[in-house]
Design an enzyme around this catalytic site. Structure first.
Site, short mmCIF file in Angstrom:
data_model
loop_
_atom_site.label_atom_id
_atom_site.label_comp_id
_atom_site.label_asym_id
_atom_site.label_seq_id
_atom_site.Cartn_x
_atom_site.Cartn_y
_atom_site.Cartn_z
N GLY A 231 0.82 -1.07 0.14
CA GLY A 231 -0.18 -0.01 0.10
C GLY A 231 0.76 1.15 0.05
CB SER A 232 0.14 4.72 1.08
OG SER A 232 -0.32 4.64 2.21
N GLY A 236 2.67 2.02 5.17
CA GLY A 236 3.80 1.20 5.75
C GLY A 236 4.62 1.89 6.88
CD GLU A 253 5.32 -3.72 -3.75
OE1 GLU A 253 5.59 -2.73 -4.07
OE2 GLU A 253 4.33 -4.17 -4.46
#
Ligand code: UN1
Length: 497
Positions: A231-232, A236, A253
C-alpha cells in the site's frame, strides 16, 4: 452482463453481498454493488489462535505435499479465470485484459510455488573443525498476515499466500476495504482447493474484512510473526515500526516513483509503446507505473510530440468494453487528488498535455492521462500520485540522468532505453539505478513473477514473488553436527578443566 450477473458468476451469494456494513462501489459507474459484512475486531484473537493451531499441524506436513494444495489452487484459478477477472474489472475498474492478467499472475505464482515446494533447501558449509558438518535448514515461520491494496486486489494475496503456504505458514488476509468482493470470491476458490486437498488443518487460510481495527489486530499481534503489507508509504510507515517493535518481520511493498531514462540511441518507437503501457495502463494505478520520463535533450521534443500524439488516441471509458485501454480511477477522491497535483505542477512551471476529466460511464471517475513537461524535478514530481500523470524531464549526461532517477524518496522500479551497451551496463551497475527493479529496453511495470518483486528506500525493502523471496516466509536455522569423538572449540579457544 449486469453487475449482479458478474458477481453471481464469480460465486458470490446474496448473503455475501447484502446485509453488511461495508458499502462496495464499482469504479465503473460509482454504483454501490454490495454491502459486505465486516469482521468484528473482537473476533481477531480467536482468528489468530485458529491460524496458530493450524500452524502446528501444517509445519509438519512435507513441503511437496503442501505444494499439492497450491497446485490445486492453481487449477481452481484456471477454471475460474474469466469470472474472477470480470469481478476484478467490476470492483477495481481494470480493463478486461488486465483483470484477466491479474488472475494469470495468480496462476503463475502458484506454478512457481509448486516447483518451489520441492526446492526448499539450505547450504552445507565447510566447518573449521575436524569431524564436524555445518548446514542450514529452513523451517516454517508461523502465521503470515497479508494486507493488500485495491489496485491488485487478488494477485497480491496470491504472491504472498502461495509462498507462505508452501513454506508451511498459515495466512490471514485483510484485503483493501475498497475490494472485499474479489477477496471473498478468491477465498471461495481457495476453499475449493482446500476441500479437494482433503486434510488441511482448519484455519490454514482465513479472510478478515474491515477497516484499520482489523489491520491493527494483525499488525500488533505477537502471534503473527510475518506481516506482508502492500500500500502507501504512509501506511507502511505506521505498520513497519509497529511490527518491528514486537519483533515481527515486516515485508513492505509501498510506493513507487518509477522512471525511464531515454538515451539518444534509444529505439523511440519501442520506447513510446513501453511508455504508454507503463504510464497509462491500469489508469496509472500500479505501484510500478511509469511516473517520470527522463529524456535526453536531443530527442526530448521529438519524444514528447510522439507521446502527445499517442496519448490523444487512447480509448478511455468503460473497462468492460473491448478496445478500452484506460478505465476509471478507483474513485472520485483519487481524481480530485490527480487534478490537485496537476495544478501544483502547473504552478511550478509545468507544461501540461491532457490530464482532464474525461467522459466515460456516468458516475465513474474517468480522466485523460496527463503528460507534464517540467522545468526541474520539483517536490510535486518527487511525490507518488496514484493516477496517470507522467512528468517529463530533460538531461544532458548519463550521470545527470541517473542522479535524477535516484533523487526521489521511493525506489521500486526503473528502466533505461538505450542501444548503447556502456550506458545500459552503467545503469544496472552499483553506481546506477538504486531501485529494486532495473530494466533495459522494457518499461518499469508488468514484472514477471519469477523475479523478486519489491524496492528500496520508502518502497519498504520487502521482496515478494520469485527468486529466493520465499526465504522471507521461513526461519533459517544453522546446524553444526559433531560426528567426531572430540569436542574442539571454534576460534581455537582452549577451555580444559
Ligand atoms: C502493484 O502495483 O502493487 O510489475 C504490483 C507489475 C505487476 C505488479 C504490480 N506485476 O506491474
Amino acid at each position: 452482463m449486469t453487475h449482479a450477473d458478474i458477481m453471481k458468476a464469480a460465486g458470490l451469494t446474496e448473503a455475501d453481498i447484502t446485509g453488511g456494513t461495508l458499502a462496495v462501489r464499482s469504479p465503473i459507474d460509482g454504483a454501490v454493488v454490495a454491502h459486505v459484512k465486516e469482521t468484528d475486531p473482537a473476533e481477531m484473537p480467536a482468528i489468530i489462535a485458529r491460524a496458530n493451531a493450524a500452524f502446528k499441524a501444517w509445519r509438519t506436513v512435507p513441503a511437496p505435499r503442501r505444494g499439492e494444495l497450491v497446485r490445486l489452487l492453481g487449477e481452481e484459478l484456471r477454471a475460474a479465470k474469466a469470472e474472477l477477472g470480470a469481478l476484478v474489472t467490476l470492483e477495481a475498474g481494470k480493463i478486461t485484459s488486465e483483470g484477466l492478467g491479474e488472475v494469470q499472475e495468480m496462476i503463475d505464482i502458484c506454478d512457481f510455488a509448486v516447483g518451489l515446494s520441492r526446492q526448499i533447501y539450505g547450504l552445507t558449509i565447510a566447518s573449521e573443525r575436524p569431524g564436524h558438518r555445518m548446514m542450514e535448514t529452513w523451517h516454517p515461520m508461523g502465521t503470515c498476515g497479508i494486507i493488500s491494496a485495491f489496485n491488485f486486489p487478488v494477485a497480491v494475496w496470491s504472491w504472498n499466500a502461495a509462498l507462505a503456504l508452501v513454506a508451511g505458514d498459515p495466512v490471514i488476509w485483510k484485503p483493501s476495504e475498497k475490494t472485499p468482493l474479489t477477496a471473498i470470491a478468491t477465498h471461495r476458490i481457495m476453499e475449493r482447493a482446500l476441500a479437494r486437498f482433503g486434510d488441511a488443518p482448519e484455519g490454514l487460510s482465513q479472510l478478515v474484512i474491515g477497516g484499520p481495527a482489523i489491520g491493527e489486530a494483525l499488525v500488533n499481534s505477537k502471534d503473527v510473526p510475518i506481516i506482508s503489507a502492500t500500500g502507501s508509504t504512509r501506511m507502511g510507515g505506521i505498520v513497519g515500526p509497529k511490527v518491528a517493535a514486537r519483533w515481527g518481520r515486516p515485508i513492505l511493498e509501498l510506493g513507487g516513483n518509477n522512471a525511464m531514462i531515454v538515451a539518444p540511441s534509444a529505439d523511440l518507437d519501442m520506447a513510446v509503446r513501453a511508455i504508454v503501457f507503463s504510464a497509462v495502463g491500469t489508469a496509472g494505478q500500479r505501484c510500478t507505473t511509469l511516473r517520470r520520463l527522463i529524456a535526453h535533450h536531443s530527442i526530448k521534443d521529438d519524444l514528447v510530440a510522439k507521446l502527445a500524439k499517442a496519448y490523444a488516441s487512447l480509448p478511455i471509458g468503460d473497462p468492460r468494453k473491448e478496445g478500452t485501454l484506460i478505465g476509471p480511477l478507483v474513485d472520485h477522491a483519487s481524481r480530485d487528488r490527480m487534478m490537485a497535483q496537476i495544478a501544483k505542477a502547473r504552478a511550478e512551471g509545468g507544461k501540461v498535455h491532457g490530464g482532464e476529466v474525461a467522459a466515460g460511464v456516468e458516475g465513474g471517475a474517468y480522466v485523460s492521462p496527463a503528460l507534464i513537461e517540467m522545468p526541474a524535478q520539483t517536490d510535486t514530481v518527487r511525490e507518488e500520485t496514484f493516477a496517470p500523470i507522467l512528468y517529463v524531464l530533460g538531461y544532458e549526461t548519463l550521470d545527470e540522468a541517473i542522479h535524477l532517477q535516484n533523487d526521489v524518496p521511493q525506489g521500486l522500479s526503473s528502466c533505461i532505453f538505450t542501444l548503447n551497451m556502456r550506458e545500459a551496463e552503467t545503469f544496472l551497475s552499483a553506481a546506477g539505478s538504486d531501485c529494486g527493479i532495473a530494466n533495459v529496453n522494457i518499461g518499469p511495470s508488468g514484472a514477471e513473477i519469477g523475479g523478486a518483486f519489491g524496492g528500496e528506500k520508502e518502497t519498504g525493502g520487502g521482496r515478494e514473488s520469485g527468486s529466493d523471496a520465499w526465504k522471507g516466509y521461513m526461519r533459517r536455522q544453522t546446524n553444526t553436527v559433531n560426528y567426531s569423538a572430540q569436542l574442539p572449540l571454534a576460534q581455537g579457544v582452549k577451555f580444559d578443566f
